[in-house]
Design an enzyme around this catalytic site. Structure first.
Site, mmCIF file in Angstrom:
data_model
loop_
_atom_site.group_PDB
_atom_site.id
_atom_site.type_symbol
_atom_site.label_atom_id
_atom_site.label_comp_id
_atom_site.label_asym_id
_atom_site.label_seq_id
_atom_site.Cartn_x
_atom_site.Cartn_y
_atom_site.Cartn_z
ATOM 1 N N VAL A 45 4.007 75.219 -49.127
ATOM 2 C CA VAL A 45 3.578 76.261 -50.064
ATOM 3 C C VAL A 45 3.992 75.866 -51.475
ATOM 4 O O VAL A 45 5.136 75.479 -51.719
ATOM 5 C CB VAL A 45 4.211 77.626 -49.691
ATOM 6 C CG1 VAL A 45 3.895 78.685 -50.737
ATOM 7 C CG2 VAL A 45 3.730 78.064 -48.315
ATOM 8 N N CYS A 46 3.042 75.989 -52.392
ATOM 9 C CA CYS A 46 3.310 75.712 -53.803
ATOM 10 C C CYS A 46 3.104 77.011 -54.574
ATOM 11 O O CYS A 46 1.976 77.427 -54.823
ATOM 12 C CB CYS A 46 2.370 74.629 -54.315
ATOM 13 S SG CYS A 46 2.665 74.210 -56.034
ATOM 14 N N ILE A 47 4.211 77.652 -54.902
ATOM 15 C CA ILE A 47 4.176 78.912 -55.638
ATOM 16 C C ILE A 47 5.355 78.896 -56.615
ATOM 17 O O ILE A 47 6.428 78.363 -56.302
ATOM 18 C CB ILE A 47 4.226 80.115 -54.661
ATOM 19 C CG1 ILE A 47 3.975 81.433 -55.371
ATOM 20 C CG2 ILE A 47 5.508 80.134 -53.872
ATOM 21 C CD1 ILE A 47 3.791 82.611 -54.418
ATOM 22 N N ASN A 93 -3.301 76.940 -52.889
ATOM 23 C CA ASN A 93 -1.874 76.795 -53.207
ATOM 24 C C ASN A 93 -1.019 76.405 -52.008
ATOM 25 O O ASN A 93 0.208 76.514 -52.062
ATOM 26 C CB ASN A 93 -1.361 78.083 -53.839
ATOM 27 C CG ASN A 93 -2.202 78.493 -55.028
ATOM 28 O OD1 ASN A 93 -2.832 79.542 -55.009
ATOM 29 N ND2 ASN A 93 -2.281 77.650 -56.052
#
Length: 158
Positions: free
Chosen positions: A81-83, A74
């Site tokens: 950051v991919c959240i 992620n």
């Protein structure tokens, strides 16, 4: 708690990270240090990241980027950051995330970092930002662990 209060975080520190302004004259740019969570592959690591808040905060989410090299499904190869909680508010046009999982103005530096620490412990390989890391997580876990261990060692040297 004021959403831009590093003083509050210093008075009531949360285990697993520290955070503060990069420059005391710019409340929109933060540097954070995330300590690799215990009982995870990232344990013992010290991972620096930047949180950059938009002028429209808290209506829009900040962007988070790891400065320290980190291998994770992620986290993009460039450190982004991919959240879910850092995705723009509202409905997901692909229908993958509920609006309640995306950015809400109630989120703080603390809630963002707790979510990132949780993400380190439990990656979402169904919707990866780093497809190679997600594929390796699923198909060659031994090699995935080696790459993470290398990142942890390097983070201890910085």
């Amino acid at each position: 708690m004021c959403l831009f209060s590093s003083t509050e975080l210093n008075k009531n520190p949360v285990e697993g990270f520290s955070a503060g302004l990069i420059d005391d004259n710019d409340i929109y740019r933060w540097e954070v240090l995330i300590i690799g969570p215990p009982d995870t592959l990232y344990e013992g690591g010290f991972f620096k990241a930047h949180l950059i808040f938009p002028r429209e905060y808290p209506l829009r989410p900040p962007k988070m980027k790891f400065i320290t090299d980190i291998w994770h499904p992620n986290i993009e190869k460039n450190g982004d950051v991919c959240i879910s909680i850092l995705h723009e508010p509202g409905d997901d046009k692909w229908g993958y995330e509920k609006a309640s999982e995306r950015w809400l103005p109630v989120h703080t530096v603390e809630t963002i970092l707790i979510s990132v620490i949780s993400m380190l412990a439990d990656p979402n390989d169904e919707s990866p930002a780093n497809v190679d890391a997600a594929k390796e997580w699923r198909e060659d876990y031994t090699n995935f662990k080696k790459k993470v261990a290398r990142c942890v060692r390097r983070s201890q040297e910085d």
